[in-house]
Scaffold this motif. Structure first.
Motif, PDB file in Angstrom:
ATOM      1  N   GLU A  20      24.564  47.325  14.588  1.00  0.00           N
ATOM      2  CA  GLU A  20      24.791  46.919  13.192  1.00  0.00           C
ATOM      3  C   GLU A  20      23.810  47.600  12.245  1.00  0.00           C
ATOM      4  O   GLU A  20      24.154  47.965  11.122  1.00  0.00           O
ATOM      5  N   GLN A  78      29.937  48.683  -2.053  1.00  0.00           N
ATOM      6  CA  GLN A  78      30.204  47.295  -1.674  1.00  0.00           C
ATOM      7  C   GLN A  78      30.347  47.143  -0.161  1.00  0.00           C
ATOM      8  O   GLN A  78      29.914  46.142   0.416  1.00  0.00           O
ATOM      9  N   GLN A  79      30.919  48.136   0.497  1.00  0.00           N
ATOM     10  CA  GLN A  79      31.009  48.107   1.961  1.00  0.00           C
ATOM     11  C   GLN A  79      29.597  48.137   2.563  1.00  0.00           C
ATOM     12  O   GLN A  79      29.305  47.408   3.512  1.00  0.00           O
ATOM     13  N   VAL A  81      26.851  47.070   1.111  1.00  0.00           N
ATOM     14  CA  VAL A  81      26.242  45.763   0.822  1.00  0.00           C
ATOM     15  C   VAL A  81      26.644  44.744   1.888  1.00  0.00           C
ATOM     16  O   VAL A  81      25.798  43.994   2.403  1.00  0.00           O
ATOM     17  N   ARG A  82      27.907  44.730   2.237  1.00  0.00           N
ATOM     18  CA  ARG A  82      28.375  43.783   3.267  1.00  0.00           C
ATOM     19  C   ARG A  82      27.692  44.036   4.608  1.00  0.00           C
ATOM     20  O   ARG A  82      27.319  43.093   5.317  1.00  0.00           O
ATOM     21  N   LYS A  83      27.482  45.304   4.950  1.00  0.00           N
ATOM     22  CA  LYS A  83      26.823  45.632   6.218  1.00  0.00           C
ATOM     23  C   LYS A  83      25.368  45.167   6.209  1.00  0.00           C
ATOM     24  O   LYS A  83      24.885  44.587   7.186  1.00  0.00           O
ATOM     25  N   LYS A  85      24.009  42.822   4.330  1.00  0.00           N
ATOM     26  CA  LYS A  85      23.898  41.354   4.239  1.00  0.00           C
ATOM     27  C   LYS A  85      23.848  40.702   5.607  1.00  0.00           C
ATOM     28  O   LYS A  85      23.222  39.657   5.775  1.00  0.00           O
ATOM     29  N   LYS A  86      24.482  41.308   6.601  1.00  0.00           N
ATOM     30  CA  LYS A  86      24.515  40.753   7.949  1.00  0.00           C
ATOM     31  C   LYS A  86      23.188  40.918   8.674  1.00  0.00           C
ATOM     32  O   LYS A  86      22.920  40.188   9.626  1.00  0.00           O
TER      33      LYS A  86
END
Length: 119
Positions: A20, A78-79, A81-83, A85-86
């Motif tokens: 990740e 935005q993609q 950011v989602r990565k 955030k995890k």
């Protein structure tokens, strides 16, 4: 010109060898190829062993606030950011390089008056 700085701290138990984390870093490195508003880009892992040190930094240069705003809502960003955030938390600073409150010294004098060499 706007300098966009982001510093990331990996969440426990994530490490650089985790899929990740590798994926989030790779996505971040690709942003300049996908987002036309980016005028300059730098990202790197931290090498400091100090306890308070962050783990990763991003520096982006944008012509103006409008370009920075377009970048922030761009699907590729935005993609990313989602990565992140995890796996991490982060802090952001946006600096107007042309402001009266911005100062440059030494090797950074070349940035003054928007004389940034864009490669």
């Amino acid at each position: 010109m706007i300098l966009h700085l982001v510093v990331f701290k990996l969440s426990n138990p994530f490490q650089w060898c985790d899929d990740e984390v590798v994926d989030a870093e790779a996505a971040t490195r690709q942003h300049p190829k996908q987002i036309k508003e980016i005028n300059g880009w730098f990202c790197a892992r931290n090498i400091s062993l100090r306890e308070q040190a962050m783990d990763f930094v991003v520096m982006g240069l944008f012509e103006n606030q409008e370009d920075l705003s377009a970048y922030l809502i761009h699907p590729d960003h935005q993609q990313g950011v989602r990565k992140w955030k995890k796996i991490a938390s982060w802090e952001v600073v946006d600096i107007d390089l042309g402001s009266d409150t911005t100062r440059f010294f030494g090797l950074l004098n070349g940035i003054a008056n928007n004389r940034v060499a864009l490669v």
